[in-house]
Enzyme design. Structure first.
Site, PDB file in Angstrom:
ATOM      1  N   SER A 116       0.062   2.256  -0.240  1.00  0.00           N
ATOM      2  CA  SER A 116       0.494   2.797   1.046  1.00  0.00           C
ATOM      3  C   SER A 116       1.306   4.071   0.882  1.00  0.00           C
ATOM      4  O   SER A 116       1.997   4.271  -0.132  1.00  0.00           O
ATOM      5  CB  SER A 116       1.340   1.742   1.767  1.00  0.00           C
ATOM      6  OG  SER A 116       2.019   2.303   2.868  1.00  0.00           O
ATOM      7  N   TYR A 140       8.713  -3.282   1.901  1.00  0.00           N
ATOM      8  CA  TYR A 140       7.250  -3.178   1.908  1.00  0.00           C
ATOM      9  C   TYR A 140       6.787  -2.057   0.977  1.00  0.00           C
ATOM     10  O   TYR A 140       5.927  -2.258   0.111  1.00  0.00           O
ATOM     11  CB  TYR A 140       6.753  -2.932   3.332  1.00  0.00           C
ATOM     12  CG  TYR A 140       5.316  -2.494   3.404  1.00  0.00           C
ATOM     13  CD1 TYR A 140       4.285  -3.346   3.017  1.00  0.00           C
ATOM     14  CD2 TYR A 140       4.970  -1.206   3.855  1.00  0.00           C
ATOM     15  CE1 TYR A 140       2.970  -2.941   3.073  1.00  0.00           C
ATOM     16  CE2 TYR A 140       3.654  -0.804   3.911  1.00  0.00           C
ATOM     17  CZ  TYR A 140       2.655  -1.669   3.520  1.00  0.00           C
ATOM     18  OH  TYR A 140       1.347  -1.263   3.562  1.00  0.00           O
TER      19      TYR A 140
END
Length: 306
Positions: A116, A140
């Site tokens: 990501s 995350y």
């Protein structure tokens, strides 16, 4: 070639499964259905309900004998990672390690990992290149970056090849309300219902929105390529603010959209645009979906669900 897609009943996985089916690649999907839907898996693709954290995974690998794995299964919510770092780590790191052990013990040749833009953090220089400093602002982003390091060590110690694909903000049909690009699906649903939308911050924050079909094409190129053990950004290399996004949706919906502004969310970054030159050069990949056309498709999908 036989491919496993973890998290394949999610919205990105469903696009990947459809592409592999068109390419006549034998494909198996596993998903625990916590956020995915079994109906997202196309006919012709084998579906196994399972969790990457489970002991059952080893048996699946022994039985199915995969050549490569597309690892999409993850906890993808920034706010969830901040509220519950253990849950985030359990899914994104421990679940991933369980997967890598199954790959190592069953002669899997390659892992394609869905990383990501969150690994970079709130970086000021854009567009972001793969070698730029990485200072995640959320657990995350940290868990994604940590797993990238595990992949490199598995390569060094066990000769397991990998390709890391760092996604920009992905959107498209069958998307849930969370994760990468979730703002688009949230907005599309609310606008289709005629409801106001909430914007966190001043709306000037920008993202690089990329259509899920283009992400699937990048994954397919990474599966075929001889370029391994490296990292690629997958994004449009285009900067779109949340306010601009609302303007495009207003044009598509043919009406003014009521907006409400609130305080920014903890862990959110302000600007994010990915440089995709390396993926274009090495993988022969290019995005093909213009943002407005992709939003028309996405809005049409969610309009039909209301």
């Amino acid at each position: 070639m036989k491919i496993l897609i973890t998290g394949g009943a999610g919205f990105i996985g469903s696009h990947v499964a459809r592409l592999l089916l068109r390419e006549q690649v034998e494909t198996v999907v596993i998903d625990n259905l916590n956020t995915g839907l079994a109906e997202n898996v196309p006919d012709g693709v084998k579906f196994i309900e399972a969790d990457v954290r489970s002991e059952e995974l080893a048996d699946i690998f022994r039985r199915e004998k995969f050549d490569a794995v597309v690892h999409l299964a993850a906890q993808t919510m920034v706010n969830v990672s901040l509220d519950n770092p253990f849950f985030d780590g359990e899914n994104n790191i421990l679940g991933g390690l369980n997967l890598l052990e199954s790959c190592r013990k069953n002669s899997v040749k390659r892992v394609i990992f869905a990383s990501s833009a969150a690994v970079y953090g709130d970086i000021k220089t854009v567009p972001i290149k793969e070698h730029y400093e990485k200072i995640p602002t959320s657990f995350y982003g940290l868990s994604k970056l940590t797993f990238e390091h595990y992949l490199e060590l598995y390569r060094k110690n066990f000769s397991l090849d990998y390709v890391v694909l760092r996604f920009a903000n992905v959107y498209g049909e069958r998307q849930g309300d969370g994760g990468e690009g979730g703002v688009i699906s949230i907005f599309a649903k609310l606008i289709a219902q005629g409801a106001p939308i909430n914007i966190f911050g001043d709306g000037g924050q920008t993202r690089d929105f990329i259509y899920a079909g283009d992400i699937a094409a990048g994954i397919w190129q990474a599966l075929k390529s001889d370029k391994v053990n490296t990292v690629y950004n997958l994004g449009n290399k285009e900067e779109t603010s949340i306010n601009q996004l609302v303007e495009i949706f207003a044009k598509i919906a043919g009406r003014k959209i009521e907006t409400k502004y609130g305080p920014p969310r903890t862990g959110d970054i302000y600007r994010s645009i990915l440089d995709n030159d390396r993926a274009v050069r090495d993988l022969g990949w290019r995005f093909s979906m213009p943002l407005e056309e992709g939003l028309i498709r996405t809005y049409g999908y969610f309009s039909g669900k209301t």
